[in-house]
Design a protein around this motif. Structure first.
Motif, PDB file in Angstrom:
ATOM      1  N   ILE A 124       0.840  -1.203   0.000  1.00 10.35           N
ATOM      2  CA  ILE A 124       0.000   0.000   0.000  1.00 10.35           C
ATOM      3  C   ILE A 124       0.870   1.247   0.000  1.00 10.35           C
ATOM      4  O   ILE A 124       0.612   2.201  -0.745  1.00 10.35           O
ATOM      5  N   CYS A 125       1.922   1.237   0.811  1.00 13.16           N
ATOM      6  CA  CYS A 125       2.802   2.400   0.881  1.00 13.16           C
ATOM      7  C   CYS A 125       3.553   2.612  -0.430  1.00 13.16           C
ATOM      8  O   CYS A 125       3.769   3.754  -0.856  1.00 13.16           O
ATOM      9  N   SER A 147       8.193   1.748   7.060  1.00 10.76           N
ATOM     10  CA  SER A 147       9.168   2.829   7.106  1.00 10.76           C
ATOM     11  C   SER A 147      10.458   2.522   6.366  1.00 10.76           C
ATOM     12  O   SER A 147      11.364   3.359   6.320  1.00 10.76           O
ATOM     13  N   ILE A 148      10.582   1.339   5.769  1.00 13.85           N
ATOM     14  CA  ILE A 148      11.742   1.054   4.928  1.00 13.85           C
ATOM     15  C   ILE A 148      11.635   1.807   3.603  1.00 13.85           C
ATOM     16  O   ILE A 148      12.610   1.909   2.865  1.00 13.85           O
ATOM     17  N   LEU A 149      10.440   2.343   3.326  1.00 16.43           N
ATOM     18  CA  LEU A 149      10.218   3.094   2.090  1.00 16.43           C
ATOM     19  C   LEU A 149      10.636   4.544   2.293  1.00 16.43           C
ATOM     20  O   LEU A 149      10.248   5.185   3.262  1.00 16.43           O
ATOM     21  N   SER A 150      11.417   5.063   1.385  1.00 10.52           N
ATOM     22  CA  SER A 150      11.887   6.444   1.488  1.00 10.52           C
ATOM     23  C   SER A 150      10.952   7.375   0.719  1.00 10.52           C
ATOM     24  O   SER A 150      10.250   6.955  -0.205  1.00 10.52           O
ATOM     25  N   VAL A 152       8.342   9.048   1.843  1.00 10.60           N
ATOM     26  CA  VAL A 152       6.984   9.122   2.382  1.00 10.60           C
ATOM     27  C   VAL A 152       7.077   9.190   3.900  1.00 10.60           C
ATOM     28  O   VAL A 152       7.832   8.426   4.519  1.00 10.60           O
ATOM     29  N   GLU A 153       6.312  10.079   4.504  1.00  6.20           N
ATOM     30  CA  GLU A 153       6.272  10.185   5.963  1.00  6.20           C
ATOM     31  C   GLU A 153       5.319   9.134   6.522  1.00  6.20           C
ATOM     32  O   GLU A 153       4.130   9.131   6.183  1.00  6.20           O
ATOM     33  N   ILE A 154       5.842   8.241   7.343  1.00  3.96           N
ATOM     34  CA  ILE A 154       5.048   7.148   7.915  1.00  3.96           C
ATOM     35  C   ILE A 154       4.748   7.480   9.372  1.00  3.96           C
ATOM     36  O   ILE A 154       5.662   7.570  10.196  1.00  3.96           O
ATOM     37  N   ILE A 155       3.468   7.641   9.693  1.00  2.00           N
ATOM     38  CA  ILE A 155       3.033   7.977  11.050  1.00  2.00           C
ATOM     39  C   ILE A 155       2.295   6.776  11.642  1.00  2.00           C
ATOM     40  O   ILE A 155       1.287   6.327  11.092  1.00  2.00           O
ATOM     41  N   GLY A 156       2.809   6.252  12.742  1.00  2.00           N
ATOM     42  CA  GLY A 156       2.163   5.126  13.413  1.00  2.00           C
ATOM     43  C   GLY A 156       1.445   5.586  14.671  1.00  2.00           C
ATOM     44  O   GLY A 156       1.999   6.348  15.468  1.00  2.00           O
TER      45      GLY A 156
END
Length: 243
Positions: A124-125, A147-150, A152-156
């Motif tokens: 999805i990311c 968060s291994i994807l660069s 994009v800001e990942i907010i948990g």
């Protein structure tokens, strides 16, 4: 009042952007979800209503219409819980952040408002990045994987209340970045992999797709043992393949 919140749904390994359109008006109390939802999306009604109530927000008896656009593609899974809840809270002016154009939401809600992890967070990311999405809000349990994807800001987040506080600017949640190589080292290592299988590219491709999407897969037929000669080493080696 009408609000639009974005999410992404997977169709196989392909993702497509979904507008979660929520309209709340006065009238006979009702709740309708349209836009070709499956049974798991339709039954989200009770989860979302109870999660909103147990998170401390009053959901008065109103006429609520939820449209998942585009309506031509079937929507399935519990990952629509969070975007629908956010859309409802925006329509009620509980969330007053208008700057959500490049933000998507994914996550399943518990009855107490906690966010449960979902399957397929990384695909999805990846699709979100392709579509130009800058921020993804998801369950905390999925944050490290995604968060291994660069780029994009990942907010948990742990629960619905935390997401509301974050969007209203009451708290800050830091995005994390996971090193891909270190992440792979921590994962369970297997002695055998597809490099041991010679040929059968179509079968291996089908299994990879099934594994990536958490789908079921069955191989029918007995394995065949193929013998090959390696002229450089003057040895024979064997590989098992399936039909």
């Amino acid at each position: 009042m009408l609000s639009i919140t974005k999410t992404i749904a997977l169709y196989g390994l392909e993702g497509f952007l979904v507008d979660v359109q929520v309209d709340i008006s006065s009238g006979m109390p009702s709740w309708n979800i349209v836009g070709l939802p499956d049974a798991s999306v339709k039954e989200a009604q009770e989860r979302i209503k109870t999660a909103i109530k147990n998170s401390g927000y009053e959901l008065f008896s109103r006429k609520i219409v939820i449209n998942l656009a585009p309506a031509t593609i079937r929507k399935e899974g519990s990952m629509f819980d969070l975007p629908i809840a956010i859309g409802i809270l925006r329509s009620l002016d509980i969330i007053n952040n208008p700057n959500l154009e490049n933000t998507i939401f994914i996550g399943e809600l518990s009855l107490n408002g906690n966010l449960n992890p979902i399957s397929g967070a990384l695909p999805i990311c990846i699709e979100a990045k392709k579509l130009g999405i800058k921020r993804i809000i998801m369950p905390k349990q999925n944050q490290q994987e995604a968060s291994i994807l660069s780029g994009v800001e990942i907010i948990g987040a742990y629960d619905l209340s935390q997401v509301v506080y974050y969007l209203n600017g009451n708290i800050k949640i830091q995005s994390i970045k996971t090193n891909w190589e270190e992440y792979l080292k921590k994962r369970k290592a297997y002695a055998l992999d597809f490099s041991e299988v010679k040929g059968q590219e179509n079968v291996k491709r089908a299994i990879e797709i099934a594994a990536a999407g958490s789908h079921n897969c069955v191989l029918i037929g007995s394995p065949r043992l193929w013998q090959n000669y390696d002229s450089t080493k003057n040895t024979n080696y064997f590989a098992r393949t399936y039909f």
